[in-house]
Every structure is written in structure tokens, then in C-alpha cells.
Scaffold this active site. Structure first.
Site, mmCIF file in Angstrom:
data_model
loop_
_atom_site.group_PDB
_atom_site.id
_atom_site.type_symbol
_atom_site.label_atom_id
_atom_site.label_comp_id
_atom_site.label_asym_id
_atom_site.label_seq_id
_atom_site.Cartn_x
_atom_site.Cartn_y
_atom_site.Cartn_z
ATOM 1 N N GLY A 16 65.954 24.308 42.961
ATOM 2 C CA GLY A 16 64.986 25.297 43.410
ATOM 3 C C GLY A 16 65.243 25.894 44.785
ATOM 4 O O GLY A 16 66.357 26.318 45.108
ATOM 5 N N ASP A 57 65.845 9.152 49.587
ATOM 6 C CA ASP A 57 64.425 9.218 49.211
ATOM 7 C C ASP A 57 63.656 9.348 50.518
ATOM 8 O O ASP A 57 63.550 8.381 51.282
ATOM 9 C CB ASP A 57 64.013 7.958 48.447
ATOM 10 C CG ASP A 57 62.524 7.960 48.091
ATOM 11 O OD1 ASP A 57 61.785 8.873 48.546
ATOM 12 O OD2 ASP A 57 62.102 7.045 47.376
ATOM 13 N N ASN A 83 62.579 20.219 52.985
ATOM 14 C CA ASN A 83 62.167 21.009 51.821
ATOM 15 C C ASN A 83 61.648 20.154 50.664
ATOM 16 O O ASN A 83 60.841 20.620 49.873
ATOM 17 C CB ASN A 83 63.371 21.856 51.361
ATOM 18 C CG ASN A 83 63.213 22.371 49.957
ATOM 19 O OD1 ASN A 83 62.524 23.361 49.722
ATOM 20 N ND2 ASN A 83 63.838 21.698 48.993
ATOM 21 N N TYR A 149 47.690 18.791 45.939
ATOM 22 C CA TYR A 149 48.992 19.210 46.500
ATOM 23 C C TYR A 149 48.779 20.044 47.758
ATOM 24 O O TYR A 149 49.472 19.857 48.769
ATOM 25 C CB TYR A 149 49.730 20.008 45.422
ATOM 26 C CG TYR A 149 50.864 20.872 45.915
ATOM 27 C CD1 TYR A 149 52.095 20.303 46.239
ATOM 28 C CD2 TYR A 149 50.716 22.260 46.044
ATOM 29 C CE1 TYR A 149 53.148 21.097 46.678
ATOM 30 C CE2 TYR A 149 51.760 23.058 46.484
ATOM 31 C CZ TYR A 149 52.974 22.468 46.798
ATOM 32 O OH TYR A 149 54.013 23.257 47.235
#
Ligand SMILES: NC(=O)c1ccc[n+]([C@@H]2O[C@H](COP(=O)([O-])OP(=O)(O)OC[C@H]3O[C@@H](n4cnc5c(N)ncnc54)[C@H](O)[C@@H]3O)[C@@H](O)[C@H]2O)c1
Length: 182
Positions: A16, A57, A83, A149
């Protein structure tokens, strides 16, 4: 005289927006680390665009510290793009699965915090550099079904403001970008 290439770390760089950001830096001649929890995808994208895959991670402290060691051994960093982020699920605040809330908090808030903590210290020690956090327009413009979110992105905005003030005296700039739907 040609300026030496900057060293860039893009988290979530295997997909993405992160992949697009990494590709843009490569087009500008910069050296890019793709830090992603999906090691296979990061390796494939890195091979494609000429970057270096970095297993990472962002929500795991040991993993963030190991990535910082690896970047330091490779010569340090000029730009960090925070990001990596997840939506993890959806639903009204009454219906969204609590697991989705936990997952979004873990990656978007804990992860961004850990990256600012470890890599902020690394850049501050070098006395220079720039950090760009990827927030979301949803942090200030509510979308029904994505409240969990969007709350994490409001936290990213708050972390950005604090980090910008705290790291300014060390010569490190911290900003956030808040995209709409991509
Ligand atoms: N796509 C949009 O419409 C949009 C809009 C506004 C903001 N954003 C934000 O932009 C960023 C990228 O979004 P995207 O749509 O490109 O996402 P994406 O799902 O396409 O890619 C996210 C990448 O992050 C990686 N990742 C997930 N958890 C991780 C972790 N703990 N550590 C390291 N890497 C991890 C994934 O493996 C994946 O490669 C996110 O922070 C997102 O919230 C996206």
C-alpha cells in the site's frame, strides 16, 4: 558534487502507501529499509525496488531494538516513516470486536510509540534527521464504523506533537501526514 544518498526506514513498506513511499524514495536515489512484520512480502518488494528488507514488528520492543541495531550497523538513519498501521476490523463502538480494538491499539499506538522511543533516541544522538508519522484524516473527521481506528490515529497525532517538541532541540523534525481514503 553529488550528495550522498539518504538512508530511509519505511515501516509497513511491503504494501500500500508504505510501498509507494519506499518506491518514491528509491526513485530519488535514496537507500531504503523496508521494515515489515510480513517478512516474505518485504523481501519480495525489496528485491523489486532495490531496497533492503528488515524484519520488524513495531509493537514488539525486542524487534524494534533489533531493527535499530541493524540500521545503526548499516550507518544510521536520516528519515523514519512510521507508516505501519492496521484497521483490524470495523463496526460501531457498540459492535466492533474488542480484539479489533486491541489490535489497532497495539500496532498504531504502542507500535508508533516504540518506534518514536527507540529511533527518536537514535536520531537525537546523531543530532539530525526527520520522522514522518502516517496518521489519518479520520483522527479529526469521524467515520461511523471506524471509531476505534480513528481514536488510535488521534493518539498518533498527539504523539507527533509531543515528539516534535521533545526532539526539536536535538535537531530532529517530527511531522505527521493525514491521508484521506486511498
Ligand atoms: N489506505 C488508506 O485509505 C489510508 C488512509 C489514511 C491513513 N492510512 C494509513 O496509512 C498507513 C498504510 O496504510 P495502507 O492502507 O497502505 O495499509 P496496508 O494494509 O496496505 O499495509 C500495511 C503494512 O503494514 C504492515 N504491518 C502491519 N502491522 C505491522 C507491525 N506490527 N509491524 C510492522 N509492519 C506491520 C503490513 O504487513 C503491511 O505490509 C497506515 O498507517 C494506515 O492507517 C491509510
Amino acid at each position: 558534487m553529488t550528495a550522498s544518498p539518504r538512508r530511509i526506514l519505511v515501516t509497513g513498506g511491503a504494501s500500500g502507501l508504505g510501498r509507494g513511499i519506499a518506491t518514491a524514495f528509491r526513485s530519488a536515489g535514496d537507500e531504503v529499509f523496508l521494515g515489515d512484520v510480513n517478512a516474505d512480502a518485504a523481501a519480495a518488494v525489496a528485491a523489486e525496488i532495490g531496497a533492503t528488507a528488515l524484519p520488524l514488528d513495531i509493537a514488539d520492543e525486542a524487534s524494534v531494538l533489533a531493527a535499530a541495531d541493524r540500521v545503526t550497523a548499516a550507518g544510521g538513519l536520516d528519515v523514519l516513516v512510521n507508516n505501519a498501521g492496521v484497521v483490524a476490523g470495523g463496526g460501531t463502538l457498540q459492535e466492533v470486536p474488542v480484539d479489533a480494538v486491541d489490535a489497532a491499539l497495539r500496532v498504531n499506538v504502542r507500535g508508533t510509540f516504540l518506534m518514536l522511543r527507540v529511533f527518536g533516541a537514535l536520531l537525537a544522538a546523531a543530532g539530525r534527521g526527520s520522522i514522518v508519522n502516517i496518521s489519518s484524516i479520520g483522527a479529526r473527521q469521524p467515520t461511523p464504523g471506524l471509531g476505534h481506528y480513528e481514536a488510535t490515529k488521534a493518539a498518533v497525532d498527539a504523539l507527533t506533537r509531543t515528539a516534535a517538541i521533545e526532539l526539536a532541540t536535538a535537531g530532529v523534525r517530527v511531522n505527521a501526514v493525514a491521508p484521506g481514503p486511498v
